[in-house]
Design a protein around this motif. Structure first.
Motif, PDB file in Angstrom:
ATOM      1  N   MET A 128      -5.533   3.542  -1.894  1.00  0.00           N
ATOM      2  CA  MET A 128      -4.470   2.713  -1.328  1.00  0.00           C
ATOM      3  C   MET A 128      -3.174   2.745  -2.141  1.00  0.00           C
ATOM      4  N   ARG A 129      -3.289   3.042  -3.432  1.00  0.00           N
ATOM      5  CA  ARG A 129      -2.129   2.949  -4.318  1.00  0.00           C
ATOM      6  C   ARG A 129      -1.788   4.263  -5.017  1.00  0.00           C
ATOM      7  N   GLY A 130      -2.776   5.143  -5.203  1.00  0.00           N
ATOM      8  CA  GLY A 130      -2.551   6.332  -5.995  1.00  0.00           C
ATOM      9  C   GLY A 130      -2.696   6.025  -7.475  1.00  0.00           C
ATOM     10  N   GLU A 131      -2.512   7.047  -8.298  1.00  0.00           N
ATOM     11  CA  GLU A 131      -2.620   6.904  -9.743  1.00  0.00           C
ATOM     12  C   GLU A 131      -1.417   7.576 -10.415  1.00  0.00           C
ATOM     13  N   GLY A 132      -1.242   7.266 -11.686  1.00  0.00           N
ATOM     14  CA  GLY A 132      -0.190   7.929 -12.436  1.00  0.00           C
ATOM     15  C   GLY A 132       1.056   7.078 -12.597  1.00  0.00           C
ATOM     16  N   ASP A 181       1.503  14.074  -7.155  1.00  0.00           N
ATOM     17  CA  ASP A 181       1.359  13.569  -8.522  1.00  0.00           C
ATOM     18  C   ASP A 181       0.422  12.369  -8.568  1.00  0.00           C
ATOM     19  N   MET A 182       0.388  11.606  -7.487  1.00  0.00           N
ATOM     20  CA  MET A 182      -0.444  10.399  -7.454  1.00  0.00           C
ATOM     21  C   MET A 182      -1.884  10.673  -7.048  1.00  0.00           C
ATOM     22  N   PHE A 234     -10.769   2.565  -4.544  1.00  0.00           N
ATOM     23  CA  PHE A 234      -9.923   1.731  -5.393  1.00  0.00           C
ATOM     24  C   PHE A 234      -8.589   2.379  -5.785  1.00  0.00           C
ATOM     25  N   THR A 235      -8.423   3.672  -5.581  1.00  0.00           N
ATOM     26  CA  THR A 235      -7.113   4.290  -5.853  1.00  0.00           C
ATOM     27  C   THR A 235      -6.503   4.897  -4.596  1.00  0.00           C
ATOM     28  N   ILE A 277       0.859  -1.176   0.000  1.00  0.00           N
ATOM     29  CA  ILE A 277       0.000   0.000   0.000  1.00  0.00           C
ATOM     30  C   ILE A 277       0.900   1.232   0.000  1.00  0.00           C
ATOM     31  N   MET A 278       0.519   2.237  -0.753  1.00  0.00           N
ATOM     32  CA  MET A 278       1.261   3.491  -0.769  1.00  0.00           C
ATOM     33  C   MET A 278       0.902   4.315   0.470  1.00  0.00           C
ATOM     34  N   LEU A 279       1.795   5.171   0.883  1.00  0.00           N
ATOM     35  CA  LEU A 279       1.551   6.067   2.009  1.00  0.00           C
ATOM     36  C   LEU A 279       0.247   6.842   1.814  1.00  0.00           C
ATOM     37  N   ARG A 280      -0.590   6.850   2.850  1.00  0.00           N
ATOM     38  CA  ARG A 280      -1.859   7.585   2.825  1.00  0.00           C
ATOM     39  C   ARG A 280      -1.818   8.679   3.887  1.00  0.00           C
TER      40      ARG A 280
END
Length: 361
Positions: free
Chosen positions: A313-317, A298-299, A310-311, A265-268
């Motif tokens: 947790m991970r981010g986009e881009g 950016d994410m 759905f994004t 998981i990306m930092l939230r």
């Protein structure tokens, strides 16, 4: 205008993740430290951990988030002494009128009657069994659990009811309960996720000051898997430009310790966590702060965080996609991408109590 005490003197908050204790978002007043005008030296007290008790009326919390793999959870404690600066559960302390900063990690709430309340809820005729998640908000194996034993009491209830459970933790105290977990795992009723955010002990001590070291968490994975408890290594959260370069090595270390699955998981940075995190960066990694925050923006469409399903947790881009591709490639190479067996729900059966009418069949 008087400003809040940010940041608090580091000597007064040894082993703490947050640097400030601003009032929660629901409070009208702001807490400050201010001299009283007398020329008398005063020593500010070092922050200690205080635990109060709450008698819950219910144990199970239900949620309908479409991007989570569970619909129910329990939390033995409010707040967490591990002090992970990035913890997305910090804003929940504002509901108590407390600071998501230092109060979250120093003013804890224990729920000692939770096992009994849980048992009562599981006995209700209309209860429909499904895997129960523990550790999705605050860590059930934080240091206070050693004396309180609330988590073990809940596990004993789940074992007796043969109820499936999935646990997420950084705490090595989970090894104490290997007897219960091994028994449940042998019936397909238990699975554990161990969070390993970094392999660097210096970063770990700064970012999650009272959590066990990375090496010690890997030893816990080994201990559990040797006992037959399936474990997922969770590379979470990944911090862009700080810990994400370690992603492959974290998965390798987890696989070597015996993990059979992996996730990331990306930092939230929801609500108050964003300001606390940036305050922490300025104190510990000022040279990387701009780069880290730039990647996060950016994410999330220019914001530090987006709660979009759905994004979130991970981010986009491009950067998020790159990290995800790296994860998938490493997990596949290490055999950590195999689909795990679902926890069993068909064994659920409330145990008889003294005086209950037993079935003749």
């Amino acid at each position: 205008m008087t400003q809040p005490d940010r940041p608090l003197d580091p000597d007064l908050r040894p082993g703490r993740g947050a640097g400030s204790r601003d009032s929660g978002r629901y409070e009208r007043l702001v807490r400050v430290d201010e001299a009283d005008g007398w020329d008398i030296p005063e020593e500010a007290p070092v922050l200690r951990t205080f635990v109060t008790e709450e008698r819950p009326r219910s144990a199970i919390t239900y949620q309908a988030s479409p991007d989570l793999p569970f619909d129910r959870s329990i939390n033995p404690y409010r707040g967490c002494e591990h002090g992970c600066i990035y913890c997305f559960a910090r804003p929940s302390h504002a509901w108590l009128g407390l600071s998501p900063g230092l109060d979250f990690e120093t003013r804890l709430v224990a729920r000692p009657t939770l096992p009994e309340v849980l048992a009562d809820e599981l006995r209700k005729p209309r209860y429909e069994v499904a895997p129960l998640a523990i550790g999705t908000n605050t860590d059930p194996y934080q240091p206070v659990e050693k004396a309180r034993g609330i988590m073990r009491g809940c596990l004993e209830v789940l074992r007796d009811f043969r109820h499936p459970v999935a646990i997420v933790t950084k705490g090595t105290l989970i090894e104490r309960d290997v007897d219960i977990l091994a028994d449940m795992a042998s019936q397909g009723l238990a699975r554990v996720g161990i969070s390993v955010t970094t392999l660097d002990p210096v970063i770990s001590r700064r970012m999650e000051p009272r959590a066990p070291s990375p090496a010690r968490r890997l030893a816990t994975i080994r201990r559990l898997t040797e006992a037959g408890v399936p474990v997922r290594v969770m590379a979470s959260p990944m911090v862009p430009a700080l810990t994400d370069p370690e992603l492959e090595k974290i998965l390798e270390a987890g696989a070597e310790a015996g993990a059979d699955a992996a996730s990331w998981i990306m930092l939230r940075l929801p609500m108050e966590v964003a300001e606390l995190w940036q305050e922490w960066l300025a104190e510990h990694y000022p040279d990387r702060a701009g780069r880290i925050m730039g990647h996060l923006r950016d994410m999330h469409g220019g914001e530090v965080y987006s709660s979009k399903w759905f994004t979130r947790m991970r981010g986009e881009g491009p950067y998020a996609e790159l990290v995800d591709r790296r994860f998938r490639r490493a997990a596949r190479a290490l055999g950590l991408d195999r689909k795990t067996a679902p926890l069993r729900c068909d064994l659920f059966a409330p145990p008889p109590r003294a005086g209950d009418q037993l079935s003749l069949f």
